[in-house]
Design a protein around this motif. Structure first.
Motif, PDB file in Angstrom:
ATOM      1  N   CYS A  26     -21.291  46.248  32.674  1.00 41.63           N
ATOM      2  CA  CYS A  26     -20.901  45.934  34.055  1.00 41.63           C
ATOM      3  C   CYS A  26     -20.829  47.237  34.844  1.00 41.63           C
ATOM      4  O   CYS A  26     -21.005  48.317  34.293  1.00 41.63           O
ATOM      5  CB  CYS A  26     -19.558  45.201  34.095  1.00 41.63           C
ATOM      6  SG  CYS A  26     -18.174  46.193  33.493  1.00 41.63           S
ATOM      7  N   CYS A  28     -18.207  48.603  36.350  1.00 43.41           N
ATOM      8  CA  CYS A  28     -16.893  49.242  36.450  1.00 43.41           C
ATOM      9  C   CYS A  28     -16.978  50.709  36.026  1.00 43.41           C
ATOM     10  O   CYS A  28     -17.613  51.023  35.012  1.00 43.41           O
ATOM     11  CB  CYS A  28     -15.877  48.536  35.558  1.00 43.41           C
ATOM     12  SG  CYS A  28     -15.445  46.898  36.129  1.00 43.41           S
ATOM     13  N   THR A  40     -11.612  46.812  36.315  1.00 42.37           N
ATOM     14  CA  THR A  40     -12.032  45.581  35.654  1.00 42.37           C
ATOM     15  C   THR A  40     -12.853  44.727  36.610  1.00 42.37           C
ATOM     16  O   THR A  40     -12.823  44.929  37.821  1.00 42.37           O
ATOM     17  CB  THR A  40     -10.811  44.742  35.218  1.00 42.37           C
ATOM     18  OG1 THR A  40     -10.062  44.385  36.396  1.00 42.37           O
ATOM     19  CG2 THR A  40      -9.921  45.500  34.259  1.00 42.37           C
ATOM     20  N   CYS A  41     -13.599  43.794  36.028  1.00 39.14           N
ATOM     21  CA  CYS A  41     -14.375  42.843  36.814  1.00 39.14           C
ATOM     22  C   CYS A  41     -14.563  41.608  35.939  1.00 39.14           C
ATOM     23  O   CYS A  41     -14.194  41.618  34.762  1.00 39.14           O
ATOM     24  CB  CYS A  41     -15.722  43.450  37.221  1.00 39.14           C
ATOM     25  SG  CYS A  41     -16.897  43.550  35.863  1.00 39.14           S
ATOM     26  N   CYS A  44     -16.201  42.379  32.327  1.00 35.49           N
ATOM     27  CA  CYS A  44     -15.433  43.029  31.261  1.00 35.49           C
ATOM     28  C   CYS A  44     -14.095  42.321  30.997  1.00 35.49           C
ATOM     29  O   CYS A  44     -13.412  42.647  30.030  1.00 35.49           O
ATOM     30  CB  CYS A  44     -15.267  44.529  31.498  1.00 35.49           C
ATOM     31  SG  CYS A  44     -14.511  44.994  33.043  1.00 35.49           S
TER      32      CYS A  44
HETATM   33 ZN    ZN Z   1     -16.268  45.439  34.541  1.00 35.52          ZN
END
Ligand code: ZN
Ligand code: ADP
Ligand code: MG
Length: 486
Positions: A26, A28, A40-41, A44
């Motif tokens: 990702c 991040c 975070t997203c 993850c």
């Molecule tokens: Zn992430």
């Protein structure tokens, strides 16, 4: 209990955090020590429907590492899901590589006290890191914590796991392997390999077998040690424990063990899971990593000179010893410092002065490494040059000039002048001095001319005394013999 009759067998599994800007799957940003759960997203955090995207830079760094270790880079490699439950793993699986890793095979040679060991590299594979449990309250230990939280900042960090063959034969060699690997990976820019921050972590697989046997004994796995010293101590203790069990007629169980550096004790944690427990299966959300040979060549041509190659070059081109080369290539900064001095002064003298005189003087004073000190490579080369052409004696250079150089960083010629240390290079002055000493000591002169050669040493001593040590003793000895007609 005795270690005689047993041979240690050690294989390492090393996780390094790749020095990418963003996480493995990702966008991040990576970081260390940021407030909890700020990086975070949905990917993850393992939200349903969020899809991973592979970080190309992580692949490039894995290829660079593989090339440095002499591995072959797979033209096609894939990810697998490794399934297990733990609170720091929101998807309940880790995306890792299994039977088709990006790099396989290779060799990495290390020098330890028991000689040079060539350690086989089994494989290197890409994976993502788990998140981290943080225990809040008393001392940060789970047992006395008021509450525990999951910090997902680390979740999804790109890792490269490097697995070695069971080729190491001592705890010291295992620690040295890790030191040399750290140096190489830092040099490549693959990872900062900071053990305290966990960007390099090592598990050691340890077994013993009767000396002479070629079969492998049952191994235990020492988990996650975070300093070279603890790794060496932990392996040493585990070897002792295993030998103790065997001597008592017991068997070694295949277990995961933990070394407690505070008490020096080994704790048995659990019986180890087998690969099939993880229900590995190919990751359906990612396509294969296809590496064209041309792309691999491109990475290869971008690699800097590796420490092992540089050591060999120094030995060959500069004529310095393997030991000097090993010590002087311990860090990138020190290596560059040595090369700079060696380009301006005799390389062998440079190696000797930096490795011995300069480093020990710094250890006693500012505790800096040469390249961090006030002694620039130019100044160091100047000092070595003055000693080499005998304008300055080695003793005053070491005892007076070097300490003052470390303190002030002044030009060496200034210090020599200020302290009135310059050697007498004027030949006429030396001849005049010898003639005067002969006039003042006719008895000794007669002895010398009568064949008592060691009286020459008496005159040299007198000359050194008269000049405050600023004469070149060897040259004075020659002049004494010449003037005495010998
Ligand atoms: Zn992430
Ligand atoms: P596992 O199946 O338990 O993961 P592997 O065969 O994959 O074991 O090996 C993992 C690591 O353990 C490797 O670094 C390997 O070199 C090392 N290893 C394997 N067998 C032994 C042994 N008998 N003694 C010491 N190390 C070993
Ligand atoms: Mg394995």
């Amino acid at each position: 209990m005795s270690a005689d009759g047993y041979e240690p067998v050690i294989g390492l599994e090393i996780h390094v955090q790749l020095a990418t800007r963003t996480k493995m799957f990702c966008g991040c940003a990576l970081g260390f020590g940021e407030p909890i759960n700020t990086r975070t997203c949905p990917v993850c955090l393992g939200h349903p429907g969020a899809l991973p995207t592979l970080n190309a830079e992580a692949v490039r760094l894995a290829i660079a590492t593989g090339l440095a270790l002499g591995s072959s880079i797979a033209e096609s490699s894939i990810f697998h899901r490794k399934n297990y439950f733990y609170p720091d793993l929101p998807k309940a699986y880790q995306i890792s590589q299994y039977d088709e890793p990006i790099a396989s095979g290779g060799q990495f040679a290390v020098l330890a006290e028991d000689g040079i060991t060539s350690v086989g590299i089994t494989r290197a594979h890409l994976e993502e890191d788990a998140a981290k449990l943080v225990h809040l309250g008393a001392g940060g230990r789970r047992a006395d914590a008021d509450e525990s939280v999951v910090d997902f900042n680390r979740g999804g960090t790109p890792l490269l796991e490097i697995v070695t063959e069971p080729d190491l034969r001592s705890a010291a060699a295992a620690a040295e392997f890790l030191r040399q690997l750290q140096l190489t990976l830092r040099h490549l820019g693959v990872s900062d390999c900071n053990m305290e921050e966990g960007s390099m972590r090592a598990d050691a697989n340890v077994s013993v077998r009767p000396t002479g046997s070629t079969e492998l004994g049952t191994k235990t796995e020492l988990k996650n040690m975070n300093s070279f010293r603890f790794i060496e101590q932990g392996i040493t203790r585990e070897l002792e424990r295993q030998i103790g069990l065997l001597e008592a007629g017991e068997r070694i169980a295949q277990e995961t063990v933990h070394f407690d550096p505070d008490t020096g004790a080994i704790h048995v944690l659990r019986s180890k899971e087998e690969a099939h427990d993880y229900r590995y299966f190919p990751e359906p959300d990612l396509v294969a990593i296809v590496t064209e040979p041309a792309a691999v060549e491109e990475v290869r041509s971008s690699l800097p000179e590796l420490p092992s190659a540089r050591r060999a070059r120094w030995q060959e081109e500069l004529g310095i010893t393997f030991e000097d080369a090993t010590v002087l290539s311990e860090s990138v900064g020190l290596a560059a410092y040595f090369e700079e001095v060696a380009s301006r002064a005799d390389p062998k003298l440079a190696a000797n002065w930096i490795r011995n005189e300069l480093r020990s003087a710094l250890r006693d004073t500012t505790k800096q490494e040469p390249h961090e000190s006030a002694v620039t490579p130019e100044r160091m080369a100047e000092l070595i040059g003055l000693v080499a052409d005998k304008s300055l004696g080695a003793k005053p250079a070491r005892e007076v000039v070097l300490p003052e150089l470390i303190e002030t960083g002044d030009p060496v010629s200034d210090i020599v002048e200020r302290r009135d240390l310059g050697q007498i290079t004027d030949e006429g002055e030396l001849y005049a001095l010898v003639d005067r000493l002969f006039d003042e000591n006719p008895d000794q002169l007669a002895q010398l001319q009568g064949g008592k050669d060691k009286v020459a040493g008496y005159f040299v001593g007198q000359a050194m005394k008269a000049t405050g040590g600023k004469a070149d003793a060897a040259r004075v000895g020659e002049i004494v013999r010449e003037r005495a007609g010998l």
